[in-house]
Design an enzyme around this catalytic site. Structure first.
Site, PDB file in Angstrom:
ATOM      1  CB  CYS A 107     -13.288 -23.310  -5.722  1.00 13.92           C
ATOM      2  SG  CYS A 107     -13.815 -24.066  -4.173  1.00 13.92           S
ATOM      3  CB  CYS A 112      -0.350 -37.009  -1.352  1.00 17.88           C
ATOM      4  SG  CYS A 112       0.074 -35.350  -1.915  1.00 17.88           S
ATOM      5  CB  CYS A 151     -15.678 -31.072  -6.490  1.00 11.78           C
ATOM      6  SG  CYS A 151     -14.015 -30.508  -6.129  1.00 11.78           S
ATOM      7  CB  CYS A 194     -15.282 -28.270  -9.087  1.00 17.50           C
ATOM      8  SG  CYS A 194     -14.043 -27.625  -7.947  1.00 17.50           S
ATOM      9  NE  ARG A 239     -18.857 -25.875  -1.713  1.00 22.78           N
ATOM     10  CZ  ARG A 239     -17.967 -25.623  -2.675  1.00 22.78           C
ATOM     11  NH1 ARG A 239     -16.704 -25.900  -2.488  1.00 22.78           N
ATOM     12  NH2 ARG A 239     -18.360 -25.110  -3.821  1.00 22.78           N
ATOM     13  CB  CYS A 285      -0.938 -30.985   3.884  1.00 23.00           C
ATOM     14  SG  CYS A 285      -0.421 -30.526   2.211  1.00 23.00           S
ATOM     15  CB  CYS A 311      -3.663 -34.055   4.183  1.00 23.32           C
ATOM     16  SG  CYS A 311      -4.453 -34.962   2.833  1.00 23.32           S
TER      17      CYS A 311
HETATM   18  N1  SAM Z   1      -3.787 -32.445  -3.344  1.00 19.76           N
HETATM   19  C1  SAM Z   1      -4.446 -31.286  -3.757  1.00 19.76           C
HETATM   20  C2  SAM Z   1      -4.103 -30.071  -2.910  1.00 19.76           C
HETATM   21  O1  SAM Z   1      -3.674 -30.216  -1.793  1.00 19.76           O
HETATM   22  O2  SAM Z   1      -4.304 -28.957  -3.416  1.00 19.76           O
HETATM   23  C3  SAM Z   1      -5.964 -31.427  -3.820  1.00 19.76           C
HETATM   24  C4  SAM Z   1      -6.680 -32.204  -2.738  1.00 19.76           C
HETATM   25  S1  SAM Z   1      -6.571 -31.568  -1.085  1.00 19.76           S
HETATM   26  C5  SAM Z   1      -7.241 -32.891  -0.149  1.00 19.76           C
HETATM   27  C6  SAM Z   1      -7.745 -30.239  -1.075  1.00 19.76           C
HETATM   28  C7  SAM Z   1      -7.962 -29.486   0.197  1.00 19.76           C
HETATM   29  O3  SAM Z   1      -8.673 -30.289   1.126  1.00 19.76           O
HETATM   30  C8  SAM Z   1      -6.761 -29.009   0.987  1.00 19.76           C
HETATM   31  O4  SAM Z   1      -6.175 -27.870   0.484  1.00 19.76           O
HETATM   32  C9  SAM Z   1      -7.375 -28.727   2.340  1.00 19.76           C
HETATM   33  O5  SAM Z   1      -7.828 -27.398   2.401  1.00 19.76           O
HETATM   34  C10 SAM Z   1      -8.559 -29.690   2.388  1.00 19.76           C
HETATM   35  N2  SAM Z   1      -8.344 -30.741   3.406  1.00 19.76           N
HETATM   36  C11 SAM Z   1      -7.520 -31.797   3.305  1.00 19.76           C
HETATM   37  N3  SAM Z   1      -7.536 -32.539   4.426  1.00 19.76           N
HETATM   38  C12 SAM Z   1      -8.413 -31.937   5.272  1.00 19.76           C
HETATM   39  C13 SAM Z   1      -8.854 -32.203   6.587  1.00 19.76           C
HETATM   40  N4  SAM Z   1      -8.387 -33.257   7.276  1.00 19.76           N
HETATM   41  N5  SAM Z   1      -9.753 -31.381   7.149  1.00 19.76           N
HETATM   42  C14 SAM Z   1     -10.219 -30.315   6.456  1.00 19.76           C
HETATM   43  N6  SAM Z   1      -9.823 -30.004   5.213  1.00 19.76           N
HETATM   44  C15 SAM Z   1      -8.931 -30.796   4.628  1.00 19.76           C
HETATM   45  C1  DTB Z   2     -12.121 -28.209   0.215  1.00 18.06           C
HETATM   46  O1  DTB Z   2     -11.935 -27.017   0.566  1.00 18.06           O
HETATM   47  N1  DTB Z   2     -12.505 -29.194   1.020  1.00 18.06           N
HETATM   48  C2  DTB Z   2     -12.598 -30.438   0.305  1.00 18.06           C
HETATM   49  C3  DTB Z   2     -12.326 -29.991  -1.137  1.00 18.06           C
HETATM   50  N2  DTB Z   2     -11.965 -28.635  -1.017  1.00 18.06           N
HETATM   51  C4  DTB Z   2     -11.470 -30.771  -1.997  1.00 18.06           C
HETATM   52  C5  DTB Z   2     -11.719 -31.510   0.803  1.00 18.06           C
HETATM   53  C6  DTB Z   2     -11.968 -31.882   2.210  1.00 18.06           C
HETATM   54  C7  DTB Z   2     -11.137 -33.051   2.531  1.00 18.06           C
HETATM   55  C8  DTB Z   2     -11.407 -33.569   3.894  1.00 18.06           C
HETATM   56  C9  DTB Z   2     -10.553 -34.720   4.237  1.00 18.06           C
HETATM   57  C10 DTB Z   2     -10.795 -35.946   3.409  1.00 18.06           C
HETATM   58  O2  DTB Z   2     -11.970 -36.362   3.223  1.00 18.06           O
HETATM   59  O3  DTB Z   2      -9.822 -36.572   2.979  1.00 18.06           O
HETATM   60 FE1  SF4 Z   3      -1.385 -34.128  -0.745  1.00 13.63          FE
HETATM   61 FE2  SF4 Z   3      -3.271 -33.943   1.084  1.00 13.63          FE
HETATM   62 FE3  SF4 Z   3      -1.479 -31.996   0.855  1.00 13.63          FE
HETATM   63 FE4  SF4 Z   3      -3.338 -32.359  -1.085  1.00 13.63          FE
HETATM   64  S1  SF4 Z   3      -3.721 -31.744   1.028  1.00 13.63           S
HETATM   65  S2  SF4 Z   3      -1.136 -31.989  -1.342  1.00 13.63           S
HETATM   66  S3  SF4 Z   3      -3.561 -34.582  -0.994  1.00 13.63           S
HETATM   67  S4  SF4 Z   3      -1.048 -34.121   1.465  1.00 13.63           S
END
Ligand code: SAM
Ligand code: DTB
Ligand code: SF4
Length: 339
Positions: free
Chosen positions: A209, A74, A118, A149, A281, A78, A81
């Site tokens: 959500c 990606c 989802c 979702c 949640r 973030c 992530c």
């Molecule tokens: N890429 C898209 C975005 O960022 O909107 C969708 C997928 S992203 C992984 C969805 C959400 O997962 C993020 O907004 C964040 O709130 C959550 N998330 C991602 N990595 C995480 C982590 N290591 N721990 C907890 N929540 C996480």
């Molecule tokens: C949300 O609030 N938590 C989920 C979902 N929406 C998409 C994602 C959590 C991701 C946790 C890190 C991972 O498994 O990559």
């Molecule tokens: Fe990309 Fe992860 Fe950020 Fe979603 S949360 S935009 S997957 S870096």
């Protein structure tokens, strides 16, 4: 302020917005939210339970299963992530998943007891070509009798509408934290981009959500501001995921200090009180929680979980352990018969 014996005082009722008898209160002030955080824990839990039982069936949780339909690589930064291309993490990038694999995963989730499926993609935002393929996935998953979702990043109005028309029930897009702290966590897009996507989703008619992550190194003021932004939306999100940061190796936050567990429970309870009709949640990071901690979160009004041994790329408690825990707590899966 205190709640004596089993009487809820006028002060408490007024603070929670119940005196005005409206779940539509969307003018929460910073001061009110700090006052809720400052309540004795038992008073806060009592208030959250009271409100929970007024708006929801007690002892029922909604279960959503996640699937990463496009993983890693990606372009965004973030800091939490593991899917960002900028960090050296254990995630193996994968292209958009073939339709058949998505259907198989959805069938498995349904037979395990999930009611919502989802689909998450590691995009900044999807391209129209990708949306076309995702629309096929949505139609197939929906035809299995599951709620659908998706979380695909930023969406414009047309994209939101085409997902809605395909039958997408919910779109997940988190605010993550306060506007102020956000800048320290993500630099490749700003808070207003997120708000715009949420407006586009709402306008399309899909359910929203939207929640955040705790344990990013934010302070209580940031948590207050996150909750304030969520609760004061013109229409509160139907679903509010509260994630506990999963500290993934290779991300800038891998060594972040975990959030205090009582502070986490308080945040769930306040979300329940100020967004009484929303599903709150207990989301990512549940694998690190003890059974007792999860029980406290349910007591605080959490009524939804991610169910299945994987989140997107990281671990979640497995089906069997969750079944044992829910049965010990006398909690049942919310039954939804979908046509
Ligand atoms: N890429 C898209 C975005 O960022 O909107 C969708 C997928 S992203 C992984 C969805 C959400 O997962 C993020 O907004 C964040 O709130 C959550 N998330 C991602 N990595 C995480 C982590 N290591 N721990 C907890 N929540 C996480
Ligand atoms: C949300 O609030 N938590 C989920 C979902 N929406 C998409 C994602 C959590 C991701 C946790 C890190 C991972 O498994 O990559
Ligand atoms: Fe990309 Fe992860 Fe950020 Fe979603 S949360 S935009 S997957 S870096």
């Amino acid at each position: 302020m205190s709640i004596e014996k089993y009487e809820i005082t006028d002060d408490f009722l007024s603070l929670t917005g119940l005196v005005i008898g409206s779940y539509k209160k969307n003018n929460w002030s910073k001061r009110e939210l700090h006052e809720l955080y400052d309540l004795p824990l038992n008073d806060l839990l009592f208030g959250a339970q009271w409100i929970h039982r007024k708006y929801f069936v007690a002892n029922e949780v909604q279960m959503s299963t996640l699937l990463s339909i496009k993983t890693g690589a990606c372009p965004e930064d973030c800091s939490y992530c593991p899917q960002s291309i900028r960090f050296n993490t254990e995630v193996e990038p994968e292209d958009l998943m073939p339709l058949g694999e998505v259907i198989d995963a959805a069938k498995k989730a349904k037979s395990a007891g999930a009611t919502r499926f989802c689909m998450g993609a590691a995009y900044r935002g999807p391209k129209d070509k990708q949306i076309k393929k995702i629309i096929e996935m949505i139609k197939e998953v929906k035809s299995l009798g599951l709620e659908t979702c998706a979380t695909l990043g930023l969406l414009n109005e047309d994209q939101a509408l085409s997902l809605k028309n395909a039958g997408l029930d919910y779109y997940n897009h988190n605010l993550d934290t306060s506007e102020n702290f956000y800048k320290k966590i993500i630099t490749t897009r700003n808070y207003s981009d997120r708000i715009q996507t949420l407006k586009n989703v709402r306008k399309s008619g899909m359910k929203v959500c939207c929640g955040g992550i705790l344990g990013l190194g934010e302070n209580r003021e940031d948590r207050v501001m996150l909750l304030k932004s969520l609760a004061n939306m013109p229409d509160q999100p139907e679903s509010v995921p509260i994630n506990n940061l999963v500290r993934s190796p290779g991300t800038p936050l891998e060594n972040e200090e975990p959030i205090d567990m009582i502070e986490f429970v308080k945040t769930i309870a306040i979300a329940r009180i100020i967004m009484p009709r929303s599903y709150v949640r207990l989301s990512a990071g549940r694998d690190e929680f003890t059974d007792e901690m999860q029980a406290l979160c349910f007591m605080a009004g959490a009524n939804s979980i991610f169910y299945g041994d994987k989140l997107l790329t990281t671990r979640n408690p497995n089906y069997d352990d969750d079944q044992v825990l829910l049965s010990k707590l006398g909690i049942k899966s919310e039954e939804k018969i979908l046509k």
